[in-house]
Design a protein around this motif. Sequence first.
Motif, PDB file in Angstrom:
ATOM      1  N   PRO A  43       0.824  -1.220   0.000  1.00 10.02           N
ATOM      2  CA  PRO A  43       0.000   0.000   0.000  1.00 10.02           C
ATOM      3  C   PRO A  43       0.855   1.267   0.000  1.00 10.02           C
ATOM      4  CG  PRO A  43      -0.831  -1.583   1.597  1.00 10.02           C
ATOM      5  CD  PRO A  43       0.460  -2.144   1.080  1.00 10.02           C
ATOM      6  N   LEU A 227      -5.192  -1.379  -4.469  1.00 11.23           N
ATOM      7  CA  LEU A 227      -6.148  -1.753  -3.404  1.00 11.23           C
ATOM      8  C   LEU A 227      -7.101  -2.863  -3.858  1.00 11.23           C
ATOM      9  CD1 LEU A 227      -7.172   1.766  -1.962  1.00 11.23           C
ATOM     10  CD2 LEU A 227      -5.302   0.260  -1.246  1.00 11.23           C
ATOM     11  N   SER A 265      -4.927   6.969  -0.284  1.00 14.41           N
ATOM     12  CA  SER A 265      -4.208   6.703  -1.535  1.00 14.41           C
ATOM     13  C   SER A 265      -4.236   7.929  -2.443  1.00 14.41           C
ATOM     14  CB  SER A 265      -4.828   5.520  -2.285  1.00 14.41           C
ATOM     15  OG  SER A 265      -4.744   4.351  -1.508  1.00 14.41           O
TER      16      SER A 265
END
Length: 358
Positions: A43, A227, A265
């Motif tokens: 991530p 994701l 993000s």
Amino acid sequence: MTEKTPKLRAALDGVPTYKPGRPAAPGGPVAYKLSSNENPYPPLPGVLESALAAAASFNRYPDMACAGLMAELAERFDVPLSHLATGTGSVGVAQQLVQATAGPGDEVIYAWRSFEAYPIITQVAGATPVPVPLAEGDVHDLEAMLAAITDRTRLIFVCNPNNPTGTVVRRAELESFLDRVPADVLVVLDEAYLEFIRDENVPDGIDLYRTRPNVCVLRTFSKAYGLAGLRIGFAVAHEPVAAALRKTAVPFGVSQVAQDAAVASLRSEDALRERVDALVAERTRVVAALAGQGWTLPESQANFVWLPLGERSQDFAAVCERAGVVVRPFPEGVRVTIGEVEANDLFLRAAEEFRKEL
Ligand SMILES: Cc1ncc(COP(=O)(O)O)c(C=O)c1O
């Protein structure tokens, strides 16, 4: 007495099963999964922290309106909040779009081969799939797609870049196509791989949507943003399409973990750009190496390459598997995700070995 079973809709009988890219077998010789167009990076900075913080309250339902994410997206794309809708991955949003537009007797047009969910979600809705073969070079045949429109057509998917071939539809041809699609037919521009495009002649669908009420743009956090496991995607569309998407959404479908991870993000744009640039550089390296081995491929603008191997596809996949990478064979060819450098090297070695045996 004959056993009675619950009556299921006949429309489900012909629905193909979605085949996910296979993972690497645990304990086996295969080390890398290049079969699902996933992002090899962990991530983005700050994302895991946001997701973990959200996880602390997963005894509660998520914010059904996805308000924080919607506000972030509205600002970033300069679109009204009422033109946004989220869903459980962009495939979830695509399913909502079909449900909102098509039922028995209605037709859904898409290129073929393209994203394998299109025929599934069309048939689940009871609508009729109208696949239009790709043209020479594995590109969308927009003229043939226009010719396939009837008064029963409700929705047309344009997958740009196309999964699994990686090919693109450029601005002039897409605009000319959109100019000729009837205003009461919805055109869905599926831009799951948009961030990997480096061809400047490929339009950003959101620019096209602004003046065209029958255009809907689909985006995802699964690919460039990494994701995939959290299942979150979104659409940009005018009213009443966006409103219909909110009606067909599974209530509380998008978890708070996914919503907060998506916001974090979006706020990690510099790191995102670096990673996507690195994957695009890897794509360039892989494509050059394959060309050096004598392969002829369609130009990919996505995070995968397409080897149009036809009936040799399964053999090629087996060679790759022995070399340590799982790829994705289809009847027409093999799709290979651009992954970690070591994984790409293993794939290149397998490709070289396969060519020598041809
Ligand atoms: C063209 C295309 N659209 C949509 C999706 C769905 O992605 P997600 O549901 O993870 O957002 C994919 C995934 O492979 C895809 O290739």
